[in-house]
Design a protein around this motif. Sequence first.
Motif, PDB file in Angstrom:
ATOM      1  N   SER A 109      39.335   5.804   6.176  1.00 40.97           N
ATOM      2  CA  SER A 109      38.802   5.627   7.526  1.00 40.97           C
ATOM      3  C   SER A 109      39.054   4.187   7.964  1.00 40.97           C
TER       4      SER A 109
ATOM      5  N   THR B 152      36.984   2.462   9.541  1.00 38.85           N
ATOM      6  CA  THR B 152      35.747   1.715   9.273  1.00 38.85           C
ATOM      7  C   THR B 152      35.762   1.096   7.881  1.00 38.85           C
ATOM      8  N   GLU B 153      36.184   1.842   6.886  1.00 39.64           N
ATOM      9  CA  GLU B 153      36.176   1.259   5.528  1.00 39.64           C
ATOM     10  C   GLU B 153      37.184   0.131   5.418  1.00 39.64           C
TER      11      GLU B 153
ATOM     12  N   MET C 226      38.058  -1.859   7.909  1.00 41.25           N
ATOM     13  CA  MET C 226      37.451  -2.989   8.628  1.00 41.25           C
ATOM     14  C   MET C 226      36.426  -3.692   7.735  1.00 41.25           C
ATOM     15  N   GLU C 227      35.649  -2.894   7.010  1.00 38.01           N
ATOM     16  CA  GLU C 227      34.618  -3.477   6.133  1.00 38.01           C
ATOM     17  C   GLU C 227      35.254  -4.323   5.029  1.00 38.01           C
TER      18      GLU C 227
ATOM     19  N   ALA D 291      43.452  -2.357  10.834  1.00 36.38           N
ATOM     20  CA  ALA D 291      42.203  -3.122  10.867  1.00 36.38           C
ATOM     21  C   ALA D 291      42.506  -4.584  10.594  1.00 36.38           C
TER      22      ALA D 291
ATOM     23  N   GLY E 178      39.471  -2.704  14.812  1.00 29.78           N
ATOM     24  CA  GLY E 178      40.010  -1.523  14.151  1.00 29.78           C
ATOM     25  C   GLY E 178      40.793  -0.729  15.180  1.00 29.78           C
TER      26      GLY E 178
ATOM     27  N   GLU F  95      39.091   1.349  17.716  1.00 35.35           N
ATOM     28  CA  GLU F  95      37.648   1.073  17.545  1.00 35.35           C
ATOM     29  C   GLU F  95      37.205  -0.147  18.341  1.00 35.35           C
TER      30      GLU F  95
END
Length: 282
Positions: A9, A11-12, A14-15, A121, A136, A139
């Motif tokens: 994902s 999100t992961e 980006m983290e 990302a 992202g 995002e």
Amino acid sequence: MKTLQASRSITELMETAQEAVVRAGRLLHEHWREFLEAGVGFKGPVDLVTEGDRRSEATILEVIRSRYPDDAILTEERGAVGRESEYRWLVDPLDGTTNYAHGLPVFAVSVAVERQGQLLAGSVYEPATGRLYVAGRGEGARRDGRVLRVSGTRELDRSLLATGFAYNLRETDETNLDHFDHFSRRAQGIRRLGAAALDLCWVAEGWFDGFWEYRLHPWDVAAGVLLVQEAGGRVTDFFGAPLDLCRPTLDVVASNGQIHGAMLRVLELGHTGMHRASSSTP
Ligand code: IPD
Ligand code: CA
Ligand code: CA
């Protein structure tokens, strides 16, 4: 051969980018004096490297490898590390090394990840202020949780621009001084901060309306490019073509989109004798 990996994902990713830049950035800030006392090395006549660059890079590699041990990584100080893979991380452990070495608190850490040429990302952390940028694909772009939007400036003569000068300025005819001259007569103002990753973040913030620079490297710009795009801006080479992050050096123009055409026309004034093919040195 490239390893096939499960899709991830945004999100992961980006983290991971955020965790890497924050950990490395804190280290750079906390050990600033100590890293400079360890001595400053020269990669070229004016191109510096500090213990901070090396230690920050090691920290970032640790974070990426702890989550994605098989990914390819391109870093400024070590070059290509890891095997070929679908995902590739682009790492600038200390953008603004000259500032850092002189005690000037304008520097950043930049980490991005791409898949088959598409940036997914990216994150930039500015240790001296604690500002944390992240973007992202699809995002949006944010700073400390706040959504970023490029400026609405429509005219070049109302625009605040940023630029920089490559380290081989003394060895080339493409000095950027001609472009600097032309833009100085047409823009509201020009700033030269010494950290391209931040220049791009500040286009995404809307503080700068545009930015241009010759011969940047993929690690300098990857995260910043995504930030500008996700904040609604435009990024191309000096001829309006999309950037190819697989090239070793890139000539970059980033803007709020509205002044992009005007910036490209000014850059054309300095292109006399320059071939299109030289826009990004192969
Ligand atoms: C440099 C900075 C500077 C730019 C140079 C870059 P470094 O990166 O981004 O603003 O003008 O072209 O190489 O060496 O500090 O990571
Ligand atoms: Ca850099
Ligand atoms: Ca660097």
